[in-house]
Design a protein around this motif. Structure first.
Motif, PDB file in Angstrom:
ATOM      1  N   ASP A 268     -10.736  13.412  -1.809  1.00 45.74           N
ATOM      2  CA  ASP A 268     -10.694  12.162  -1.197  1.00 45.74           C
ATOM      3  C   ASP A 268      -9.634  11.986  -0.023  1.00 45.74           C
ATOM      4  O   ASP A 268      -8.842  13.066  -0.037  1.00 45.74           O
ATOM      5  CB  ASP A 268     -10.388  11.064  -2.245  1.00 45.74           C
ATOM      6  CG  ASP A 268      -9.033  11.367  -2.978  1.00 45.74           C
ATOM      7  OD1 ASP A 268      -8.226  10.495  -2.725  1.00 45.74           O
ATOM      8  OD2 ASP A 268      -9.214  12.273  -3.652  1.00 45.74           O
ATOM      9  N   SER A 269      -9.796  11.178   0.722  1.00 41.78           N
ATOM     10  CA  SER A 269      -9.025  10.998   2.076  1.00 41.78           C
ATOM     11  C   SER A 269      -7.423  10.969   1.479  1.00 41.78           C
ATOM     12  O   SER A 269      -6.670  11.559   2.426  1.00 41.78           O
ATOM     13  CB  SER A 269      -9.127  10.115   2.702  1.00 41.78           C
ATOM     14  OG  SER A 269      -8.844   8.950   2.367  1.00 41.78           O
ATOM     15  N   HIS A 270      -7.167  10.206   0.424  1.00 44.37           N
ATOM     16  CA  HIS A 270      -5.566   9.995  -0.044  1.00 44.37           C
ATOM     17  C   HIS A 270      -4.920  11.507  -0.088  1.00 44.37           C
ATOM     18  O   HIS A 270      -3.852  11.819   0.215  1.00 44.37           O
ATOM     19  CB  HIS A 270      -5.863   9.280  -1.309  1.00 44.37           C
ATOM     20  CG  HIS A 270      -4.109   9.210  -1.854  1.00 44.37           C
ATOM     21  ND1 HIS A 270      -3.333   8.022  -1.308  1.00 44.37           N
ATOM     22  CD2 HIS A 270      -3.383   9.669  -2.616  1.00 44.37           C
ATOM     23  CE1 HIS A 270      -2.345   8.291  -1.789  1.00 44.37           C
ATOM     24  NE2 HIS A 270      -2.343   9.196  -2.918  1.00 44.37           N
ATOM     25  N   SER A 271      -5.936  12.487  -0.984  1.00 38.39           N
ATOM     26  CA  SER A 271      -5.141  13.701  -1.621  1.00 38.39           C
ATOM     27  C   SER A 271      -5.159  14.609  -0.317  1.00 38.39           C
ATOM     28  O   SER A 271      -4.285  15.332  -0.020  1.00 38.39           O
ATOM     29  CB  SER A 271      -5.819  14.176  -2.768  1.00 38.39           C
ATOM     30  OG  SER A 271      -7.063  14.695  -2.272  1.00 38.39           O
TER      31      SER A 271
ATOM     32  N   ARG B 109      -6.570  20.289 -12.920  1.00 39.40           N
ATOM     33  CA  ARG B 109      -8.031  19.597 -12.913  1.00 39.40           C
ATOM     34  C   ARG B 109      -8.140  18.540 -14.094  1.00 39.40           C
ATOM     35  O   ARG B 109      -8.465  17.855 -13.472  1.00 39.40           O
ATOM     36  CB  ARG B 109      -9.061  20.963 -13.507  1.00 39.40           C
ATOM     37  CG  ARG B 109      -9.348  21.581 -12.098  1.00 39.40           C
ATOM     38  CD  ARG B 109     -10.765  22.256 -12.439  1.00 39.40           C
ATOM     39  NE  ARG B 109     -10.640  23.137 -13.616  1.00 39.40           N
ATOM     40  CZ  ARG B 109     -10.024  24.471 -13.290  1.00 39.40           C
ATOM     41  NH1 ARG B 109     -10.027  24.869 -11.984  1.00 39.40           N
ATOM     42  NH2 ARG B 109     -10.204  25.529 -14.178  1.00 39.40           N
ATOM     43  N   ALA B 110      -7.433  18.744 -15.136  1.00 37.25           N
ATOM     44  CA  ALA B 110      -7.531  17.660 -16.330  1.00 37.25           C
ATOM     45  C   ALA B 110      -7.039  16.680 -15.601  1.00 37.25           C
ATOM     46  O   ALA B 110      -7.563  15.530 -15.495  1.00 37.25           O
ATOM     47  CB  ALA B 110      -6.834  17.988 -17.356  1.00 37.25           C
ATOM     48  N   ALA B 111      -5.881  16.419 -14.971  1.00 35.25           N
ATOM     49  CA  ALA B 111      -5.155  15.456 -14.400  1.00 35.25           C
ATOM     50  C   ALA B 111      -5.911  14.569 -13.356  1.00 35.25           C
ATOM     51  O   ALA B 111      -6.061  13.549 -13.395  1.00 35.25           O
ATOM     52  CB  ALA B 111      -3.774  15.733 -13.671  1.00 35.25           C
ATOM     53  N   SER B 112      -6.693  15.539 -12.388  1.00 37.02           N
ATOM     54  CA  SER B 112      -7.239  14.992 -11.288  1.00 37.02           C
ATOM     55  C   SER B 112      -8.520  14.389 -11.725  1.00 37.02           C
ATOM     56  O   SER B 112      -9.170  13.180 -11.533  1.00 37.02           O
ATOM     57  CB  SER B 112      -7.450  15.803 -10.177  1.00 37.02           C
ATOM     58  OG  SER B 112      -8.278  16.872 -10.545  1.00 37.02           O
ATOM     59  N   ILE B 113      -9.118  14.891 -12.808  1.00 36.63           N
ATOM     60  CA  ILE B 113     -10.273  14.655 -13.412  1.00 36.63           C
ATOM     61  C   ILE B 113     -10.003  12.792 -14.068  1.00 36.63           C
ATOM     62  O   ILE B 113     -10.744  11.863 -13.973  1.00 36.63           O
ATOM     63  CB  ILE B 113     -11.049  15.326 -14.525  1.00 36.63           C
ATOM     64  CG1 ILE B 113     -11.425  16.574 -13.930  1.00 36.63           C
ATOM     65  CG2 ILE B 113     -12.081  14.441 -15.255  1.00 36.63           C
ATOM     66  CD1 ILE B 113     -11.966  17.585 -14.836  1.00 36.63           C
TER      67      ILE B 113
ATOM     68  N   THR C  78       4.579  14.467 -12.541  1.00 34.48           N
ATOM     69  CA  THR C  78       4.219  14.508 -14.047  1.00 34.48           C
ATOM     70  C   THR C  78       3.990  16.009 -14.529  1.00 34.48           C
ATOM     71  O   THR C  78       4.166  16.224 -15.447  1.00 34.48           O
ATOM     72  CB  THR C  78       3.302  13.431 -14.661  1.00 34.48           C
ATOM     73  OG1 THR C  78       2.112  13.734 -13.885  1.00 34.48           O
ATOM     74  CG2 THR C  78       3.596  11.924 -14.459  1.00 34.48           C
ATOM     75  N   ILE C  79       3.430  16.535 -13.143  1.00 31.54           N
ATOM     76  CA  ILE C  79       3.221  18.118 -13.752  1.00 31.54           C
ATOM     77  C   ILE C  79       3.769  19.173 -13.024  1.00 31.54           C
ATOM     78  O   ILE C  79       4.413  19.872 -13.548  1.00 31.54           O
ATOM     79  CB  ILE C  79       1.605  18.270 -13.583  1.00 31.54           C
ATOM     80  CG1 ILE C  79       0.756  17.249 -14.480  1.00 31.54           C
ATOM     81  CG2 ILE C  79       1.137  19.735 -13.657  1.00 31.54           C
ATOM     82  CD1 ILE C  79      -0.684  17.319 -14.008  1.00 31.54           C
TER      83      ILE C  79
ATOM     84  N   GLY D 141      -8.114  10.946 -12.998  1.00 33.53           N
ATOM     85  CA  GLY D 141      -7.688   9.932 -11.874  1.00 33.53           C
ATOM     86  C   GLY D 141      -6.380  10.131 -11.290  1.00 33.53           C
ATOM     87  O   GLY D 141      -6.032   9.036 -10.762  1.00 33.53           O
ATOM     88  N   ALA D 142      -5.266  10.974 -11.823  1.00 37.44           N
ATOM     89  CA  ALA D 142      -4.111  10.984 -11.221  1.00 37.44           C
ATOM     90  C   ALA D 142      -4.113  11.183  -9.834  1.00 37.44           C
ATOM     91  O   ALA D 142      -4.756  12.395  -9.303  1.00 37.44           O
ATOM     92  CB  ALA D 142      -3.449  11.980 -12.006  1.00 37.44           C
ATOM     93  N   LYS D 143      -3.239  10.749  -9.019  1.00 34.55           N
ATOM     94  CA  LYS D 143      -3.082  10.733  -7.529  1.00 34.55           C
ATOM     95  C   LYS D 143      -2.012  11.916  -7.411  1.00 34.55           C
ATOM     96  O   LYS D 143      -1.342  12.136  -8.204  1.00 34.55           O
ATOM     97  CB  LYS D 143      -2.629   9.211  -6.898  1.00 34.55           C
ATOM     98  CG  LYS D 143      -3.793   8.455  -6.957  1.00 34.55           C
ATOM     99  CD  LYS D 143      -4.453   8.522  -5.798  1.00 34.55           C
ATOM    100  CE  LYS D 143      -5.843   7.437  -5.841  1.00 34.55           C
ATOM    101  NZ  LYS D 143      -6.998   7.866  -6.265  1.00 34.55           N
ATOM    102  N   PRO D 144      -2.280  12.647  -6.311  1.00 32.36           N
ATOM    103  CA  PRO D 144      -1.372  13.513  -6.132  1.00 32.36           C
ATOM    104  C   PRO D 144       0.457  13.225  -6.230  1.00 32.36           C
ATOM    105  O   PRO D 144       0.730  14.385  -7.033  1.00 32.36           O
ATOM    106  CB  PRO D 144      -1.507  14.031  -4.494  1.00 32.36           C
ATOM    107  CG  PRO D 144      -2.780  13.297  -4.113  1.00 32.36           C
ATOM    108  CD  PRO D 144      -3.088  12.244  -4.970  1.00 32.36           C
ATOM    109  N   ALA D 145       0.490  12.086  -5.896  1.00 34.70           N
ATOM    110  CA  ALA D 145       2.199  11.812  -6.119  1.00 34.70           C
ATOM    111  C   ALA D 145       2.450  11.749  -7.505  1.00 34.70           C
ATOM    112  O   ALA D 145       3.376  12.419  -8.111  1.00 34.70           O
ATOM    113  CB  ALA D 145       2.438  10.594  -5.710  1.00 34.70           C
TER     114      ALA D 145
END
Lengths: 271, 280
Positions: A6-9, B177-181, B192-193, B183-187
């Motif tokens: 997505d655009s945010h990441s 992968r688990a975190a992004s599934i 947290t990881i 819904g965790a945002k990059p920040a």
């Protein structure tokens, strides 16, 4: 790594890369700057130089004031490399493969230059060598450099040995090879990449060493870095640009060989 | 192989290195300690003297401030580089690693020379600023604290990159992968990881750069001003100018003590966590 697109990441990633690129530039800029200056004229120090010549390299390689220290450094670095390799390679192998009484103590002392500030080591070596009547001799410089090169050799050899298959060594010993024969015919051939890169780094460490050298050097044992340090402290002459480019070329060569050999590349460096 | 032949082989493999350790690695430390207490008279005179010396106290303050600031900043910068490197494919990482390895293995004298050219009064940076603002600008950026700080941080970043990179690379991909599934945002992933899981590397980098900057000698003497000298320069001053070896030795002992004070907790922590056992 993460598969989300997505655009945010995406923006986040671009930001991280931009920061990293700025840092890479900050790391490399000081190295790159010296190169064009090395091909500048012999009388002025300006960036970028007005015209280009090889005058500075001629001064560096053909006047005794710079050529003498260059050869002194090469001699000392070859000797320090030889001693560090001859002592460090067997020790690194044994430390990697065996447990023995006093292993932690011995390893700790050998690795101590990683945590002892170089100035402290330099003063200690200076006091020691004065006491032994070796002040200002080439031997004292070689031994001083060995103290900083040896831990690197041992560390890199340990890292190389750990990746080898110990069964080959057991096999050779079961077949009746003594420990030395086994080491020479089974271990060393497999270790060649580590041996080459640790020898090159040992040479480079000694060749670039400045703190210990400036404490130990006498009037007849001025190494290239000691000469350069003095020149930088008193008057910054244009020749230093040529010396800098030369030192950098040596480092670049060593790094490229080490990366090409990969297995031996020290991923944890410390100067 | 029977036991006695193992011991024989051990003597052959280990004795050259042990001999070196016993002749040129331990004695210098012993000599420093011995000299600092005036030999067998075991006098603490030098330590009392330096404790009341304003020069020593000021230098100690400078050293601590600069060491903490430059090691924290360089670990921060190295973390950015390490995360960037960790995201690359193995092939690209190898190429980018040269960008870090080359500065790491280039003589500190080369960097100091370059910084006097870049940051000097008529240097490249002032030249660019003068051109941008169309007036003559001569900011004093070198032979003062700015020059020292920039030069030191620059030389520390490559040192900190490698332990941090090792930690970041060791993080299991599936955690990301688990975190992004979920819904965790990059920040949030970073907070947290990446940061908690690479803490061993970050702390190792912090310790290494701190030790290195406490003992900095070349950079302050070439890029710092007279008021920015650090403890190492004081050791050199007493050794070379004053020829007061007991004083120089006592300051060295203080430096060693400071490194043990900061290093011991980290060593214990790493041992407890069982990480980096083979490392220094």
């Amino acid at each position: 790594m993460s598969k989300i697109r997505d655009s945010h990441s995406q923006r986040y990633r671009v930001f991280g890369t931009a920061l990293a690129v700025i840092i890479y530039i900050g790391l490399l800029a000081p190295l790159v700057v010296t190169v064009p200056m090395a091909f500048g004229p012999a009388n002025t120090l300006a960036f970028p130089p007005q015209d280009y010549s090889l005058d500075l390299f001629k001064i560096f390689f053909f006047t005794s004031g710079w050529r003498g220290p260059l050869f002194e450094s090469i001699k000392i670095a070859l000797a320090a490399m030889a001693i560090a390799m001859l002592t460090g390679v067997p020790a690194g192998y044994w430390i990697a493969r065996h447990n023995f009484v006093g292993k932690r103590l011995v390893t700790g002392v050998i690795m101590s230059p990683f945590v002892v500030p170089t100035v402290v080591a330099a003063l200690g070596l200076y006091l020691c060598f004065s006491y032994a009547g070796l002040s200002g001799t080439m031997i004292s410089l070689v031994l001083g450099h060995v103290t900083v090169a040896l831990p690197f050799v041992v560390l890199m050899i340990i890292a190389g040995v750990v990746k080898l298959d110990p069964n080959l060594e057991f096999g050779a010993e079961l077949m009746g090879a003594g420990p030395i024969r086994m080491f020479v015919t089974v271990v060393l051939p497999q270790l060649i990449p580590s041996l080459v890169s640790s020898a090159l780094f040992a040479f480079l460490i000694s060749f670039d060493e400045v703190v210990i050298s400036s404490f130990l050097a006498g009037p007849n044992t001025i190494t290239l870095p000691v000469k350069m340090f003095g020149a930088l402290q008193w008057e910054v002459s244009p020749v230093i640009a040529a010396v800098s480019s030369f030192l950098m070329a040596v480092s670049l060569l060593v790094c490229i060989v080490a990366i090409a050999l990969r297995r031996g590349a020290p991923l944890e460096g410390e100067r | 192989m029977n036991r006695s032949s193992t011991i024989g082989a051990q003597a052959i493999f280990m004795s050259p290195a042990v001999l070196l350790a016993a002749t040129i690695m331990l004695p210098p430390l012993f000599f420093i300690l011995y000299t600092s207490v005036h030999g067998t008279s075991l006098s603490l005179h030098e330590y009392r003297e330096i404790a009341s010396s304003s020069l020593f106290r000021r230098t100690l303050g400078t050293t601590l401030v600069i060491a903490v600031a430059s090691s924290v900043l360089s670990v921060f910068l190295a973390f950015i580089v390490a995360v960037h490197l960790a995201r690359q494919t193995a092939r690209r990482r190898t190429i980018l690693l040269v960008l870090v390895l080359l500065p790491l293995w280039t003589s500190i004298l080369v960097k100091c020379f370059a910084f006097t050219i870049i940051l000097g009064r008529d240097g490249i940076l002032n030249g660019i600023l003068s051109w941008l603002f169309n007036t003559k600008i001569q900011l004093p950026l070198v032979l003062n604290r700015i020059g020292l700080f920039v030069g030191l941080t620059n030389s520390l970043v490559p040192i900190a990159v490698f332990p941090i990179l090792a930690s970041v690379l060791a993080i299991d991909d599936s955690v990301y992968r688990a975190a992004s599934i979920m819904g965790a945002k990059p920040a949030r992933i970073l907070r947290t990881i990446t940061i908690p899981l690479s803490l061993p590397g970050i702390l190792a980098g912090l310790f290494t750069t701190f030790v290195y900057s406490l003992g900095a000698y070349i950079v302050p003497s070439l890029l710092g001003g007279p008021r920015d000298q650090m403890l190492s320069n004081l050791v050199d001053f007493y050794n070379r100018q004053v020829l007061d070896w007991p004083r120089a030795a006592a300051i060295s002992v203080v430096l060693l003590a400071m490194i043990s004070v900061f290093g011991t907790p980290l060593a214990f922590w790493r041992q407890r966590k069982g990480i980096g056992g083979a490392r220094v």
